[in-house]
Write an enzyme that holds these catalytic residues in place. Structure first.
Site, PDB file in Angstrom:
ATOM      1  N   ARG A 121      17.453 -15.035  32.212  1.00 51.65           N
ATOM      2  CA  ARG A 121      18.416 -16.152  32.116  1.00 51.65           C
ATOM      3  C   ARG A 121      19.676 -15.803  31.315  1.00 51.65           C
ATOM      4  O   ARG A 121      20.372 -16.680  30.816  1.00 51.65           O
ATOM      5  CB  ARG A 121      17.757 -17.405  31.519  1.00 51.65           C
ATOM      6  CG  ARG A 121      16.596 -17.888  32.336  1.00 51.65           C
ATOM      7  CD  ARG A 121      16.264 -19.335  32.047  1.00 51.65           C
ATOM      8  NE  ARG A 121      15.137 -19.733  32.866  1.00 51.65           N
ATOM      9  CZ  ARG A 121      13.870 -19.597  32.504  1.00 51.65           C
ATOM     10  NH1 ARG A 121      13.566 -19.107  31.319  1.00 51.65           N
ATOM     11  NH2 ARG A 121      12.913 -19.964  33.313  1.00 51.65           N
ATOM     12  N   LYS A 143      34.249 -12.150  35.922  1.00 58.30           N
ATOM     13  CA  LYS A 143      33.814 -12.358  37.306  1.00 58.30           C
ATOM     14  C   LYS A 143      32.776 -11.291  37.644  1.00 58.30           C
ATOM     15  O   LYS A 143      33.036 -10.097  37.471  1.00 58.30           O
ATOM     16  CB  LYS A 143      34.991 -12.251  38.281  1.00 58.30           C
ATOM     17  CG  LYS A 143      35.859 -13.499  38.330  1.00 58.30           C
ATOM     18  CD  LYS A 143      36.882 -13.426  39.445  1.00 58.30           C
ATOM     19  CE  LYS A 143      37.748 -14.672  39.471  1.00 58.30           C
ATOM     20  NZ  LYS A 143      38.823 -14.590  40.484  1.00 58.30           N
ATOM     21  N   GLU A 185      47.668  -2.819  40.650  1.00 55.37           N
ATOM     22  CA  GLU A 185      47.285  -4.007  39.870  1.00 55.37           C
ATOM     23  C   GLU A 185      48.100  -4.075  38.564  1.00 55.37           C
ATOM     24  O   GLU A 185      48.365  -5.154  38.056  1.00 55.37           O
ATOM     25  CB  GLU A 185      45.782  -3.997  39.558  1.00 55.37           C
ATOM     26  CG  GLU A 185      44.888  -3.984  40.796  1.00 55.37           C
ATOM     27  CD  GLU A 185      44.616  -5.381  41.390  1.00 55.37           C
ATOM     28  OE1 GLU A 185      45.133  -6.385  40.874  1.00 55.37           O
ATOM     29  OE2 GLU A 185      43.865  -5.434  42.396  1.00 55.37           O
ATOM     30  N   LYS A 227      46.099 -10.417  31.273  1.00 53.30           N
ATOM     31  CA  LYS A 227      44.918 -11.030  31.906  1.00 53.30           C
ATOM     32  C   LYS A 227      44.128 -11.844  30.885  1.00 53.30           C
ATOM     33  O   LYS A 227      43.664 -12.946  31.179  1.00 53.30           O
ATOM     34  CB  LYS A 227      44.029  -9.965  32.574  1.00 53.30           C
ATOM     35  CG  LYS A 227      42.816 -10.607  33.237  1.00 53.30           C
ATOM     36  CD  LYS A 227      42.216  -9.841  34.369  1.00 53.30           C
ATOM     37  CE  LYS A 227      41.080 -10.658  35.004  1.00 53.30           C
ATOM     38  NZ  LYS A 227      40.400  -9.975  36.077  1.00 53.30           N
ATOM     39  N   GLU A 237      39.298 -20.325  36.952  1.00 58.72           N
ATOM     40  CA  GLU A 237      40.280 -20.308  38.045  1.00 58.72           C
ATOM     41  C   GLU A 237      40.476 -21.679  38.680  1.00 58.72           C
ATOM     42  O   GLU A 237      40.382 -21.853  39.893  1.00 58.72           O
ATOM     43  CB  GLU A 237      39.879 -19.275  39.109  1.00 58.72           C
ATOM     44  CG  GLU A 237      41.055 -18.880  39.992  1.00 58.72           C
ATOM     45  CD  GLU A 237      40.752 -17.687  40.897  1.00 58.72           C
ATOM     46  OE1 GLU A 237      40.210 -16.683  40.432  1.00 58.72           O
ATOM     47  OE2 GLU A 237      41.106 -17.785  42.085  1.00 58.72           O
ATOM     48  N   ARG A 241      44.798 -19.007  36.722  1.00 57.89           N
ATOM     49  CA  ARG A 241      44.155 -17.697  36.976  1.00 57.89           C
ATOM     50  C   ARG A 241      44.416 -17.219  38.409  1.00 57.89           C
ATOM     51  O   ARG A 241      44.404 -16.023  38.682  1.00 57.89           O
ATOM     52  CB  ARG A 241      42.650 -17.776  36.692  1.00 57.89           C
ATOM     53  CG  ARG A 241      41.964 -16.432  36.829  1.00 57.89           C
ATOM     54  CD  ARG A 241      40.588 -16.380  36.199  1.00 57.89           C
ATOM     55  NE  ARG A 241      39.987 -15.071  36.387  1.00 57.89           N
ATOM     56  CZ  ARG A 241      38.894 -14.636  35.799  1.00 57.89           C
ATOM     57  NH1 ARG A 241      38.269 -15.420  34.934  1.00 57.89           N
ATOM     58  NH2 ARG A 241      38.425 -13.428  36.043  1.00 57.89           N
ATOM     59  N   ASN A 245      45.939 -13.425  41.831  1.00 53.69           N
ATOM     60  CA  ASN A 245      45.728 -13.081  43.244  1.00 53.69           C
ATOM     61  C   ASN A 245      47.045 -12.776  43.969  1.00 53.69           C
ATOM     62  O   ASN A 245      47.057 -12.724  45.205  1.00 53.69           O
ATOM     63  CB  ASN A 245      44.997 -14.224  43.963  1.00 53.69           C
ATOM     64  CG  ASN A 245      43.637 -14.471  43.340  1.00 53.69           C
ATOM     65  OD1 ASN A 245      42.991 -13.531  42.884  1.00 53.69           O
ATOM     66  ND2 ASN A 245      43.223 -15.715  43.293  1.00 53.69           N
ATOM     67  N   HIS A 248      47.025 -10.826  47.146  1.00 50.80           N
ATOM     68  CA  HIS A 248      45.640 -10.709  47.620  1.00 50.80           C
ATOM     69  C   HIS A 248      45.376 -11.428  48.934  1.00 50.80           C
ATOM     70  O   HIS A 248      44.507 -11.005  49.695  1.00 50.80           O
ATOM     71  CB  HIS A 248      44.663 -11.199  46.544  1.00 50.80           C
ATOM     72  CG  HIS A 248      44.465 -10.200  45.439  1.00 50.80           C
ATOM     73  ND1 HIS A 248      45.496  -9.791  44.614  1.00 50.80           N
ATOM     74  CD2 HIS A 248      43.371  -9.513  45.025  1.00 50.80           C
ATOM     75  CE1 HIS A 248      45.038  -8.915  43.744  1.00 50.80           C
ATOM     76  NE2 HIS A 248      43.746  -8.721  43.965  1.00 50.80           N
ATOM     77  N   HIS A 252      43.793  -8.909  51.281  1.00 49.59           N
ATOM     78  CA  HIS A 252      42.419  -9.020  51.796  1.00 49.59           C
ATOM     79  C   HIS A 252      42.414  -8.992  53.318  1.00 49.59           C
ATOM     80  O   HIS A 252      41.520  -8.396  53.934  1.00 49.59           O
ATOM     81  CB  HIS A 252      41.764 -10.320  51.313  1.00 49.59           C
ATOM     82  CG  HIS A 252      41.329 -10.264  49.877  1.00 49.59           C
ATOM     83  ND1 HIS A 252      41.157 -11.381  49.103  1.00 49.59           N
ATOM     84  CD2 HIS A 252      41.029  -9.209  49.073  1.00 49.59           C
ATOM     85  CE1 HIS A 252      40.771 -11.028  47.889  1.00 49.59           C
ATOM     86  NE2 HIS A 252      40.699  -9.715  47.844  1.00 49.59           N
ATOM     87  N   HIS A 266      41.563  -1.096  48.163  1.00 50.99           N
ATOM     88  CA  HIS A 266      41.894  -2.460  47.736  1.00 50.99           C
ATOM     89  C   HIS A 266      43.286  -2.537  47.089  1.00 50.99           C
ATOM     90  O   HIS A 266      44.106  -3.377  47.442  1.00 50.99           O
ATOM     91  CB  HIS A 266      40.813  -2.981  46.778  1.00 50.99           C
ATOM     92  CG  HIS A 266      41.161  -4.294  46.154  1.00 50.99           C
ATOM     93  ND1 HIS A 266      41.163  -5.471  46.861  1.00 50.99           N
ATOM     94  CD2 HIS A 266      41.577  -4.611  44.895  1.00 50.99           C
ATOM     95  CE1 HIS A 266      41.537  -6.463  46.068  1.00 50.99           C
ATOM     96  NE2 HIS A 266      41.797  -5.965  44.867  1.00 50.99           N
TER      97      HIS A 266
END
Ligand code: GLY
Length: 364
Positions: A121, A143, A185, A227, A237, A241, A245, A248, A252, A266
């Protein structure tokens, strides 16, 4: 030479240490939080370069380090990979008061963070990112995720690390292409929120990429600071946040259209995606064509792809890209969310964009 940045999240606040020679100090940095066996999760490629020095540092600090070496590659970030990893973690005897270490790039960090979050947990974990992309993005902000047949990163949780140790020396052994993909990035931070940093990158980026330790430390630390500030204000987010992206939504779609293959890494997708986001903003009269040209020129000069035509192989058509965008997990209520810009360093989030304008920019 190192910098410390704090991600301020109340009781879950943590530090990001950025600098040269930090792997050697990892034992001292981890000692206050290490209790019992400390699993060190990595992959075969990273293990060959960085595992021994890390283990030496941990063992010198009397830490009972237990390496777990995963197969390299995105395929590891799967339910079966998670099953194997959690089982291996449990076998080390790590308990709830212990800590798990992730040594590697985004794949290792994402799956280890997720495994730590669900093991007993929730167990603390420490990120030791060894790629530029992981140092400036995926290791910071909590994340964690694995992939499924339905898409990438769709199964995961937010689980903040207790500490991030970004040793810039680990970047020296990265293939140039991977280093550059991570650098996209870094450029993204300037493009989304700090025009002065973008100007600094124009002047110092080549030196940083060439291995100048002071410049590389500054580029990584400044990216992490930006960041950290955004995550501190919007951990889950729900607003700001999403600025991270930038590039992105387009990126993507380009990655999906090229089969998530070596044709487009990426970060390369983010580079082309950023230029498309600037071009769309310029087309909508939101930013100047000058800024859009400047971003494109700089990414190209850095050695990154900046246009769809720079991607090797058949050019994906606009409709294919739009259909990939509609399936992106960031699409909300069937509407696409874009990060657009008023200028370099002034990004904002909107879902108020006509598909005809998107199509026109993609087809250009
Ligand atoms: N990679 C974007 C974020 O962490 O929110």
């Amino acid at each position: 030479m190192s910098e410390a940045i704090t991600v301020s999240l109340g009781a879950r606040s943590y530090d990001i240490r950025v600098g040269s020679g930090l792997l050697k100090s990892a034992g001292a940095l981890l000692a206050p939080m290490a209790r019992g066996p400390v699993p060190v999760v990595t992959d075969e490629h990273v293990a060959a370069k960085h595992l021994e020095p890390l283990l030496l540092s941990l063992r010198n600090a009397k830490i009972d380090a237990r390496p777990i070496v995963l197969p390299p590659g995105e395929g590891t970030k799967s339910f079966s990979g998670l099953e194997r990893l959690t089982s291996d973690l449990l076998k080390t005897g790590v308990d709830r008061g212990g800590v798990v270490v992730a040594l590697g790039g985004g794949v290792v960090g994402d799956i280890t963070g997720f495994a730590a979050a669900v093991l007993k947990r929730g167990i603390d974990f420490v990120q030791i990112p060894t790629t530029l992309l992981a140092q400036v993005d995926s290791s910071v902000g909590g994340k964690t995720a694995i992939n499924t047949a339905e898409g990438k990163n769709l199964i995961g949780v937010f689980h903040q690390p207790r500490l991030v140790i970004a040793d810039i020396d680990t970047l020296a052994s990265l293939p140039r292409r991977e280093l550059l993909a991570g650098y996209a990035e870094v450029v993204k931070y300037g493009a989304l929120g700090d025009g002065n940093f973008f100007t600094w990158l124009e002047a110092h980026g080549a030196k940083a990429l060439g291995g100048d330790k002071a410049d590389l430390t500054h580029a990584v630390a400044h990216s992490c600071r930006m960041k950290a500030d955004i995550v501190a204000r919007d951990e889950r987010e729900s607003g700001e946040r999403a600025l991270l992206n930038l590039g992105h939504t387009f990126g993507h779609a380009l990655e999906a259209a090229t089969g998530y293959s070596q044709r487009l890494l990426h970060g390369e997708g983010v580079a082309v995606g950023m230029v498309l986001a600037f071009r769309l903003s310029a087309k909508l009269g939101l930013c100047s064509a000058n800024d859009s040209d400047r971003i494109e020129r700089y990414l190209k000069q850095a050695g990154l792809p900046a246009r769809i035509a720079d991607i090797p192989g058949n050019r994906p058509d606009a409709d294919t890209l739009i259909s990939h965008m509609m399936h992106d997990k960031k699409a909300k209520d069937g509407k696409l969310v874009f990060v657009l810009v008023h200028a370099i360093g002034q990004a904002f989030v909107t879902s108020n964009v006509s598909m005809d304008d998107v199509r026109a920019v993609l087809a250009d």
